[in-house]
Design a protein around this motif. Structure first.
Motif, PDB file in Angstrom:
ATOM      1  N   PRO A   4      22.191  84.964   7.747  1.00  0.00           N
ATOM      2  CA  PRO A   4      23.114  86.083   7.854  1.00  0.00           C
ATOM      3  C   PRO A   4      24.560  85.649   7.603  1.00  0.00           C
ATOM      4  N   SER A   5      25.415  86.605   7.375  1.00  0.00           N
ATOM      5  CA  SER A   5      26.812  86.291   7.096  1.00  0.00           C
ATOM      6  C   SER A   5      27.537  85.898   8.377  1.00  0.00           C
ATOM      7  N   TYR A   6      28.717  85.309   8.201  1.00  0.00           N
ATOM      8  CA  TYR A   6      29.527  84.940   9.373  1.00  0.00           C
ATOM      9  C   TYR A   6      29.843  86.160  10.214  1.00  0.00           C
ATOM     10  N   SER A   7      30.184  87.250   9.564  1.00  0.00           N
ATOM     11  CA  SER A   7      30.544  88.450  10.323  1.00  0.00           C
ATOM     12  C   SER A   7      29.347  88.986  11.111  1.00  0.00           C
ATOM     13  N   ASP A   8      28.136  88.898  10.549  1.00  0.00           N
ATOM     14  CA  ASP A   8      26.942  89.317  11.290  1.00  0.00           C
ATOM     15  C   ASP A   8      26.723  88.429  12.511  1.00  0.00           C
ATOM     16  N   LEU A   9      26.890  87.132  12.344  1.00  0.00           N
ATOM     17  CA  LEU A   9      26.726  86.206  13.471  1.00  0.00           C
ATOM     18  C   LEU A   9      27.776  86.461  14.550  1.00  0.00           C
ATOM     19  N   MET A  10      29.001  86.749  14.119  1.00  0.00           N
ATOM     20  CA  MET A  10      30.063  87.024  15.093  1.00  0.00           C
ATOM     21  C   MET A  10      29.750  88.291  15.888  1.00  0.00           C
ATOM     22  N   LYS A  11      29.168  89.298  15.236  1.00  0.00           N
ATOM     23  CA  LYS A  11      28.791  90.525  15.944  1.00  0.00           C
ATOM     24  C   LYS A  11      27.717  90.244  16.989  1.00  0.00           C
ATOM     25  N   VAL A  12      26.738  89.404  16.637  1.00  0.00           N
ATOM     26  CA  VAL A  12      25.668  89.061  17.586  1.00  0.00           C
ATOM     27  C   VAL A  12      26.242  88.329  18.787  1.00  0.00           C
ATOM     28  N   VAL A  13      27.095  87.353  18.532  1.00  0.00           N
ATOM     29  CA  VAL A  13      27.660  86.541  19.610  1.00  0.00           C
ATOM     30  C   VAL A  13      28.550  87.378  20.519  1.00  0.00           C
ATOM     31  N   ASN A  14      29.320  88.282  19.936  1.00  0.00           N
ATOM     32  CA  ASN A  14      30.254  89.088  20.720  1.00  0.00           C
ATOM     33  C   ASN A  14      29.642  90.381  21.255  1.00  0.00           C
ATOM     34  N   SER A  15      28.364  90.594  21.062  1.00  0.00           N
ATOM     35  CA  SER A  15      27.734  91.851  21.463  1.00  0.00           C
ATOM     36  C   SER A  15      27.709  92.061  22.976  1.00  0.00           C
ATOM     37  N   VAL A  62      21.120  78.384  12.995  1.00  0.00           N
ATOM     38  CA  VAL A  62      21.665  79.680  12.571  1.00  0.00           C
ATOM     39  C   VAL A  62      20.706  80.799  12.964  1.00  0.00           C
ATOM     40  N   ASP A  63      19.423  80.603  12.753  1.00  0.00           N
ATOM     41  CA  ASP A  63      18.433  81.622  13.128  1.00  0.00           C
ATOM     42  C   ASP A  63      18.408  81.838  14.638  1.00  0.00           C
ATOM     43  N   GLU A  64      18.506  80.762  15.409  1.00  0.00           N
ATOM     44  CA  GLU A  64      18.540  80.893  16.872  1.00  0.00           C
ATOM     45  C   GLU A  64      19.747  81.713  17.313  1.00  0.00           C
ATOM     46  N   LEU A  65      20.897  81.454  16.710  1.00  0.00           N
ATOM     47  CA  LEU A  65      22.104  82.204  17.052  1.00  0.00           C
ATOM     48  C   LEU A  65      21.961  83.663  16.651  1.00  0.00           C
ATOM     49  N   ASN A  66      21.431  83.914  15.468  1.00  0.00           N
ATOM     50  CA  ASN A  66      21.256  85.282  14.976  1.00  0.00           C
ATOM     51  C   ASN A  66      20.268  86.071  15.828  1.00  0.00           C
ATOM     52  N   GLN A  67      19.253  85.412  16.371  1.00  0.00           N
ATOM     53  CA  GLN A  67      18.263  86.085  17.204  1.00  0.00           C
ATOM     54  C   GLN A  67      18.659  86.081  18.685  1.00  0.00           C
ATOM     55  N   ALA A  68      19.872  85.623  18.982  1.00  0.00           N
ATOM     56  CA  ALA A  68      20.411  85.566  20.349  1.00  0.00           C
ATOM     57  C   ALA A  68      19.558  84.701  21.268  1.00  0.00           C
ATOM     58  N   LYS A  69      18.952  83.662  20.719  1.00  0.00           N
ATOM     59  CA  LYS A  69      18.179  82.720  21.527  1.00  0.00           C
ATOM     60  C   LYS A  69      19.096  81.691  22.184  1.00  0.00           C
ATOM     61  N   ILE A  70      20.301  81.518  21.626  1.00  0.00           N
ATOM     62  CA  ILE A  70      21.304  80.634  22.200  1.00  0.00           C
ATOM     63  C   ILE A  70      22.604  81.411  22.339  1.00  0.00           C
ATOM     64  N   LYS A  71      23.471  80.965  23.235  1.00  0.00           N
ATOM     65  CA  LYS A  71      24.755  81.614  23.447  1.00  0.00           C
ATOM     66  C   LYS A  71      25.862  80.589  23.270  1.00  0.00           C
ATOM     67  N   ILE A  72      26.985  81.057  22.822  1.00  0.00           N
ATOM     68  CA  ILE A  72      28.176  80.230  22.718  1.00  0.00           C
ATOM     69  C   ILE A  72      28.996  80.462  23.977  1.00  0.00           C
ATOM     70  N   ILE A  73      29.346  79.374  24.647  1.00  0.00           N
ATOM     71  CA  ILE A  73      30.206  79.491  25.824  1.00  0.00           C
ATOM     72  C   ILE A  73      31.487  78.736  25.551  1.00  0.00           C
ATOM     73  N   SER A  74      32.550  79.197  26.161  1.00  0.00           N
ATOM     74  CA  SER A  74      33.841  78.542  25.959  1.00  0.00           C
ATOM     75  C   SER A  74      33.889  77.251  26.768  1.00  0.00           C
ATOM     76  N   ASP A  75      34.852  76.399  26.438  1.00  0.00           N
ATOM     77  CA  ASP A  75      35.010  75.141  27.159  1.00  0.00           C
ATOM     78  C   ASP A  75      35.333  75.360  28.633  1.00  0.00           C
ATOM     79  N   GLU A  76      35.997  76.460  28.947  1.00  0.00           N
ATOM     80  CA  GLU A  76      36.319  76.747  30.347  1.00  0.00           C
ATOM     81  C   GLU A  76      35.064  77.031  31.177  1.00  0.00           C
ATOM     82  N   GLU A  77      34.002  77.505  30.530  1.00  0.00           N
ATOM     83  CA  GLU A  77      32.767  77.854  31.242  1.00  0.00           C
ATOM     84  C   GLU A  77      31.837  76.669  31.433  1.00  0.00           C
ATOM     85  N   ASP A  78      32.123  75.527  30.782  1.00  0.00           N
ATOM     86  CA  ASP A  78      31.272  74.336  30.889  1.00  0.00           C
ATOM     87  C   ASP A  78      31.229  73.792  32.282  1.00  0.00           C
TER      88      ASP A  78
END
Length: 78
Positions: A4-15, A62-78
């Protein structure tokens, strides 16, 4: 072209963000860093969260991120 495109991935992550809340990802750089980190984990021996045997680690990440199997967390949340 990357699918998927970067913008699609960003939408999934920020959903999961509420209206008015700061977005998790604001740039392509964040997507690239997150997927490369996950790809290195897979290369290092971590099991993929999806059933993809014939794909390269970065494609799996990329597929894991697109399918929301993984999440991106900020450094403050570590």
């Amino acid at each position: 072209m990357l699918h998927p495109s970067y913008s699609d991935l960003m939408k999934v992550v920020n959903s999961d963000c509420e209206p008015g809340e700061a977005k998790v990802v604001n740039s392509r750089y964040s997507i690239v860093m997150a997927t490369s980190r996950r790809a290195r984990q897979i290369i290092g021996g971590d099991e993929p969260y999806i059933d993809e045997v014939d794909k390269k680690p970065l494609s799996i990440a990329v597929d894991e991120l697109n399918q929301a199997k993984i999440k991106i967390i900020s450094d403050e949340e570590d």
